[in-house]
Design a protein around this motif. Structure first.
Motif, short mmCIF file in Angstrom:
data_model
loop_
_atom_site.label_atom_id
_atom_site.label_comp_id
_atom_site.label_asym_id
_atom_site.label_seq_id
_atom_site.Cartn_x
_atom_site.Cartn_y
_atom_site.Cartn_z
N GLU B 52 33.17 29.53 38.05
CA GLU B 52 33.97 29.64 36.82
C GLU B 52 33.07 29.70 35.59
O GLU B 52 33.25 30.52 34.70
N GLN B 56 32.96 32.86 33.51
CA GLN B 56 33.93 32.57 32.43
C GLN B 56 35.34 32.98 32.84
O GLN B 56 36.04 33.73 32.13
N ILE B 57 35.72 32.54 34.01
CA ILE B 57 37.07 32.81 34.52
C ILE B 57 37.66 31.49 35.01
O ILE B 57 36.94 30.50 35.13
N ILE B 59 39.65 29.69 38.20
CA ILE B 59 39.93 29.86 39.63
C ILE B 59 40.87 28.73 40.05
O ILE B 59 40.62 27.57 39.73
N VAL B 85 42.04 40.10 35.67
CA VAL B 85 43.19 39.35 35.17
C VAL B 85 42.88 38.76 33.79
O VAL B 85 43.74 38.72 32.91
N SER B 86 41.64 38.32 33.64
CA SER B 86 41.25 37.64 32.39
C SER B 86 41.12 38.60 31.21
O SER B 86 41.18 38.16 30.06
#
Lengths: 490, 87
Positions: B52, B56-57, B59, B85-86
């Protein structure tokens, strides 16, 4: 004198319409929870459960878990909570040791429960899920339940891991549990407005103390079956959670979890850390992200909650587990049996109305640990000039190097400062001639060798304290609450 | 982009979780189970947190199973979806 069902009964009278438990999309008021407990007690009775019978609960955190706990207590039967994460071999021990009449479980754990009870008369009932044997809507009949529970009746069996050997069974009475809730609530000052998030397992003594205390004052309990970072963060923010009991591992993971945008965690007023020592690093990291410092709580399976750190100047006392909670007495004993002075190291002993009398069926173990009205924790620590307890090691894990006592925690605290060390456990091992040696098991962040550890220690601690044996591993085995399982490293 | 993602995943695995793996031992289709990835829930969570942070996402650990952690290719496929998605 009160018994466990009274804790719920009194709250229901005061707050029948307040939210009692929230699990995902489901929530129940105290009035509904009480009806569920009554109905479930009736169901258990119809299946042959009576006063003094043991009933195992193999469920994750859920509304049903809480219904089971109070439903069993309502009959004067004894709850035997079993960690839903245990595997078959572990389950076999608990079933064999506690001999429950019934195991209560859900659909996912049914097969395991049936497998481990196949050779005895224990029956298994599914009470959570679409194919449950019981549901609130089809069993509600409470007029056939007697009320002959005495405060000294056994209410729950818990198991103490200990440092060696098999888990030791600890029986706690109704009186012990009611006292536990009294001690805790009188100290932490919760009210019916509080919302407590439980992701630590309710089967464990740590969560037990907090959840029955929450029920006693009419808080809302939010339960999560497993630890899920994003759900925890969403719940804290979305539901304005005010109290969050956790273990240091959870606090560390939450502090490191990536957030798309800064969250609003201003509702949190008490974050509790227990189960294993809270490092300075996690203490500050968690504050940096959530704006609140975690506070250490100290307890044991044998006693329940012992102390909590509610110090106003928490930054100065972050390494303390606080002062004893109300009605609990803590003393530090020296090896010669005398009581230690302020700041003098010794064994922490506890006297509490919530503590057990001993270990069931283990008179030798009982006489070693329960003496003169105190439970001797095996933890080494001190009480400072302000009355704050600091835990500095385990008595049994002190290493005797040719008459020099070495505190493993001291060595751990030193070596963890090395930039390449991620985790460390230090303990004593014996060589072929029976002499104790210091051994360190290290989980490195990146490649490192033994010489780097020696170089780091030399000049910082006495030579005899430097580990003679160093082993590098990928992980250090721990109990569900994060306690290092030394016996599996030796 | 894909190659860069694979390299970054490999680095996370080596740096955060499996310090004893040499980069040349960790190919895109090397079964990660051989190195214990996914066996221990605590270690798995630490890996997810590291991924993550790297990408920078967010989960959701409930979506993560042994299949997703089978090898670097599988992790990369998931990461690419999460990045999409982000953005």
């Amino acid at each position: 004198m009160s018994v466990v069902p009274d804790l719920l009964r009194k709250t229901v009278k005061k707050y029948p319409d307040r939210t009692a438990v929230v699990e995902g999309e489901k929530s129940v008021t105290y009035g509904t929870l009480y009806s569920m407990v009554e109905g479930f007690s009736s169901f258990l009775k119809s299946r042959g459960v009576g006063h003094g019978d043991r009933v195992a609960i193999l469920l994750p955190n859920s509304i049903e878990y809480i219904v089971c706990f109070f439903g069993i207590a309502r009959l004067g039967a004894i709850s035997v909570p079993i960690n839903a994460a245990y595997k078959e071999e572990e389950m076999n021990f608990y079933i064999s040791d506690s001999s429950p009449r019934i195991v209560l479980t859900d659909e996912t754990l049914k097969q395991l429960a049936e497998k481990t009870t196949a050779n005895n008369s224990t029956r298994v009932f599914v009470i959570k899920g679409d194919k449950a044997d019981w549901s609130y809507s089809n069993h509600y009949k409470s007029n056939d339940i007697d009320n002959s529970i005495e405060p000294n009746d056994e209410a729950i069996f818990l198991y103490s891991t200990g440092s060696t050997g098999k888990p030791k069974r600890v029986s706690r009475s109704h009186y012990n549990l009611v006292a536990l809730a009294d001690n805790h609530t009188q100290t932490v000052g919760w009210t019916e407005e509080d919302k407590i998030l439980f992701t630590v397992p309710l089967q464990h003594t740590y969560a037990l103390g907090n959840f029955i205390s929450g029920i006693k004052v009419g808080t809302s309990l939010y339960v999560l079956g497993t630890f899920n970072r994003n759900k925890v963060i969403d719940l804290i923010e979305g539901e304005s959670i005010t109290v969050f009991p956790a273990v240091p591992f959870m606090l560390n993971v939450l502090a490191e979890t990536y957030l798309k945008k800064p969250g609003d965690f201003s509702s949190l007023r008490l974050v509790i850390s227990a189960g294993s020592p809270l490092s300075k690093e996690v203490f500050h990291k968690f504050h940096g992200k959530f704006g609140i410092y975690p506070r250490q709580l100290y307890g044991s399976t044998e006693t329940g909650v012992i102390s909590i750190n509610l110090c106003e100047d928490i930054e100065d006392k972050s390494d303390s587990v606080g002062r004893p909670v109300k009605n609990v007495e803590v003393k530090i004993f020296l090896d010669n049996g005398s009581i230690a002075d302020t700041n003098e190291l010794g064994e922490i002993a506890v006297k509490s109305p919530s503590m057990a009398d001993g270990y069931d069926g283990l008179p030798d173990e009982t006489s070693k640990a329960f003496r003169g009205g105190y439970y001797f924790t095996g933890d080494l620590g001190l009480i400072d000039e302000d009355g704050y307890i600091k835990i500095l090691g385990r008595k049994k894990q002190f290493i005797n190097i040719s008459g020099n006592k070495v505190n493993p925690r001291e060595i751990e605290n030193l070596i963890i400062r090395h930039s390449k060390v991620k985790e460390i456990a230090v303990f004593g091992v014996k060589d072929s001639e029976g002499n104790e040696l210091v051994k360190a098991v290290i989980v490195p962040k990146k490649e490192m060798n033994m010489k780097e550890v020696f170089d780091f220690c030399q000049g910082r601690i006495a030579d005899y304290k430097i580990p003679r044996i160093i082993e590098f591993r990928k992980s250090i085995p721990k109990s569900p609450t994060g306690k290092v399982l030394i016996e599996s490293l030796q | 982009m894909n190659e860069e993602i694979h390299v970054r995943i490999r680095n996370v695995l080596i740096d955060k979780i499996q310090s004893e793996i040499r980069p040349e031992d960790l190919k895109r289709d090397t079964p990660l189970i051989e190195f214990g990835v996914g066996v221990d829930s605590i270690a798995t969570l630490e890996l997810l947190v590291a991924l993550e942070s790297e990408f920078q996402i967010t989960i959701d650990e409930d979506e993560v199973n042994q299949e997703l952690l089978e090898n670097i290719d599988c992790i990369a496929e998931y990461i690419i979806k999460r990045i999409e998605v982000s953005t």
